[in-house]
Scaffold this motif. Structure first.
Motif, PDB file in Angstrom:
ATOM      1  N   ASP A  83      48.728   4.222  50.426  1.00  0.00           N
ATOM      2  CA  ASP A  83      47.977   3.652  49.293  1.00  0.00           C
ATOM      3  C   ASP A  83      47.160   4.687  48.523  1.00  0.00           C
ATOM      4  OD1 ASP A  83      49.093   1.229  49.774  1.00  0.00           O
ATOM      5  OD2 ASP A  83      47.315   0.313  50.674  1.00  0.00           O
ATOM      6  N   PRO A  84      46.357   5.529  49.204  1.00  0.00           N
ATOM      7  CA  PRO A  84      45.594   6.520  48.430  1.00  0.00           C
ATOM      8  C   PRO A  84      46.486   7.536  47.719  1.00  0.00           C
ATOM      9  CG  PRO A  84      45.139   6.713  50.804  1.00  0.00           C
ATOM     10  CD  PRO A  84      45.989   5.508  50.616  1.00  0.00           C
ATOM     11  N   VAL A  85      47.629   7.853  48.305  1.00  0.00           N
ATOM     12  CA  VAL A  85      48.574   8.764  47.643  1.00  0.00           C
ATOM     13  C   VAL A  85      49.119   8.098  46.384  1.00  0.00           C
ATOM     14  CG1 VAL A  85      50.778   9.985  47.857  1.00  0.00           C
ATOM     15  CG2 VAL A  85      49.190   9.911  49.806  1.00  0.00           C
ATOM     16  N   VAL A  89      48.732   9.296  42.502  1.00  0.00           N
ATOM     17  CA  VAL A  89      49.891   9.524  41.629  1.00  0.00           C
ATOM     18  C   VAL A  89      49.743   8.707  40.346  1.00  0.00           C
ATOM     19  CG1 VAL A  89      52.383   9.127  41.394  1.00  0.00           C
ATOM     20  CG2 VAL A  89      51.485  10.183  43.476  1.00  0.00           C
ATOM     21  N   MET A  90      49.290   7.457  40.452  1.00  0.00           N
ATOM     22  CA  MET A  90      49.136   6.641  39.243  1.00  0.00           C
ATOM     23  C   MET A  90      48.101   7.252  38.301  1.00  0.00           C
ATOM     24  SD  MET A  90      51.520   4.627  39.611  1.00  0.00           S
ATOM     25  CE  MET A  90      51.357   3.756  38.059  1.00  0.00           C
ATOM     26  N   ARG A  91      47.000   7.750  38.886  1.00  0.00           N
ATOM     27  CA  ARG A  91      45.977   8.409  38.049  1.00  0.00           C
ATOM     28  C   ARG A  91      46.571   9.642  37.372  1.00  0.00           C
ATOM     29  NH1 ARG A  91      42.505   7.362  42.305  1.00  0.00           N
ATOM     30  NH2 ARG A  91      42.771   9.463  43.115  1.00  0.00           N
ATOM     31  N   TRP A 148      55.149  16.766  43.273  1.00  0.00           N
ATOM     32  CA  TRP A 148      54.448  15.815  42.405  1.00  0.00           C
ATOM     33  C   TRP A 148      53.239  15.212  43.121  1.00  0.00           C
ATOM     34  CZ3 TRP A 148      59.425  13.018  40.204  1.00  0.00           C
ATOM     35  CH2 TRP A 148      59.893  13.756  39.090  1.00  0.00           C
ATOM     36  N   ILE A 149      53.411  14.887  44.416  1.00  0.00           N
ATOM     37  CA  ILE A 149      52.285  14.330  45.180  1.00  0.00           C
ATOM     38  C   ILE A 149      51.176  15.376  45.306  1.00  0.00           C
ATOM     39  CG2 ILE A 149      51.572  13.635  47.513  1.00  0.00           C
ATOM     40  CD1 ILE A 149      54.189  12.032  47.691  1.00  0.00           C
ATOM     41  N   ALA A 150      51.548  16.617  45.579  1.00  0.00           N
ATOM     42  CA  ALA A 150      50.535  17.674  45.696  1.00  0.00           C
ATOM     43  C   ALA A 150      49.795  17.843  44.375  1.00  0.00           C
ATOM     44  CB  ALA A 150      51.204  18.992  46.115  1.00  0.00           C
ATOM     45  N   ASP A 151      50.539  17.818  43.265  1.00  0.00           N
ATOM     46  CA  ASP A 151      49.901  17.924  41.948  1.00  0.00           C
ATOM     47  C   ASP A 151      48.925  16.767  41.737  1.00  0.00           C
ATOM     48  OD1 ASP A 151      51.285  20.202  41.404  1.00  0.00           O
ATOM     49  OD2 ASP A 151      52.681  19.298  39.964  1.00  0.00           O
ATOM     50  N   ALA A 152      49.358  15.565  42.114  1.00  0.00           N
ATOM     51  CA  ALA A 152      48.511  14.391  41.926  1.00  0.00           C
ATOM     52  C   ALA A 152      47.234  14.499  42.758  1.00  0.00           C
ATOM     53  CB  ALA A 152      49.281  13.130  42.307  1.00  0.00           C
ATOM     54  N   LEU A 153      47.390  14.952  44.009  1.00  0.00           N
ATOM     55  CA  LEU A 153      46.216  15.046  44.890  1.00  0.00           C
ATOM     56  C   LEU A 153      45.292  16.173  44.450  1.00  0.00           C
ATOM     57  CD1 LEU A 153      47.943  14.443  48.342  1.00  0.00           C
ATOM     58  CD2 LEU A 153      46.511  12.837  47.055  1.00  0.00           C
ATOM     59  N   ASN A 154      45.835  17.154  43.724  1.00  0.00           N
ATOM     60  CA  ASN A 154      45.023  18.284  43.273  1.00  0.00           C
ATOM     61  C   ASN A 154      44.342  18.038  41.947  1.00  0.00           C
ATOM     62  OD1 ASN A 154      45.422  19.939  45.476  1.00  0.00           O
ATOM     63  ND2 ASN A 154      47.328  20.776  44.652  1.00  0.00           N
ATOM     64  N   THR A 155      44.665  16.939  41.273  1.00  0.00           N
ATOM     65  CA  THR A 155      44.074  16.701  39.955  1.00  0.00           C
ATOM     66  C   THR A 155      43.115  15.508  39.947  1.00  0.00           C
ATOM     67  OG1 THR A 155      46.086  15.503  39.364  1.00  0.00           O
ATOM     68  CG2 THR A 155      45.864  17.729  38.507  1.00  0.00           C
ATOM     69  N   ARG A 156      42.633  15.109  41.128  1.00  0.00           N
ATOM     70  CA  ARG A 156      41.687  13.995  41.118  1.00  0.00           C
ATOM     71  C   ARG A 156      40.369  14.431  40.488  1.00  0.00           C
ATOM     72  NH1 ARG A 156      41.677  10.881  45.809  1.00  0.00           N
ATOM     73  NH2 ARG A 156      43.444  11.479  47.018  1.00  0.00           N
TER      74      ARG A 156
END
Ligand SMILES: [Zn+2]
Length: 156
Positions: A83-85, A89-91, A148-156
């Motif tokens: 869920d947090p991943v 990603v949606m953000r 893509w997941i790493a990018d998403a987690l790095n741009t919070r």
């Protein structure tokens, strides 16, 4: 629902009554039931993501929708908490990152939602097996999903 002979779904290749429309009907029936059935509810999102990867037309037309569904399956299979991943990603996708959709595979997994439907006594395990089957078909894009997941987690 029609009662015609079994036909192949154009998305996943399942041999089901009504073909493509019959396959969609199985999926929609599960999604509707998952609001009142905890076993189905537990894997509501994963069913959406796997079904979308096996039916990229119409569910993965845009790079964004493909990224959401590909990373959703990756998160479910490779992360302790998906869920947090998925939320990250949606953000990230809402910021319109520069992403491209690759050419998708014609073979989309040996298991289909018809196999899930045939195993109602252990729904979550059946959905996980279905997800792993689709994930193997999309194996060329494992690295892309993880990036893509790493990018998403790095741009919070
Ligand atoms: Zn199908």
């Amino acid at each position: 629902m029609g009662l015609g002979p079994d036909a192949r779904c154009e998305g996943c290749g399942a041999s089901v009554t009504g073909g493509t429309a019959g396959c969609l009907a199985i999926f929609e029936e599960m999604q509707a039931r998952s609001y009142t059935d905890a076993d189905l509810g537990a894997v509501h999102r994963l069913r959406v993501d796997v079904y979308a990867l096996q039916h990229p037309d119409p569910y993965c037309i845009s790079a964004k929708s493909f990224a959401a569904h590909l990373t959703g399956v990756c998160a479910a299979l490779e992360h302790h908490a998906a869920d947090p991943v998925n939320a990250a990603v949606m953000r990230w996708l809402s910021t319109n990152p520069l992403i491209r959709k690759p050419r998708l595979p014609q073979a989309r997994g040996t298991l289909t939602i018809a196999d899930v439907s045939a195993a109602p006594e252990n729904h979550e395990a059946a959905v996980m097996a279905w997800a792993r089957s689709a994930w193997r078909a999309y194996a060329p894009f494992e690295g892309l999903a993880r990036r893509w997941i790493a990018d998403a987690l790095n741009t919070r």
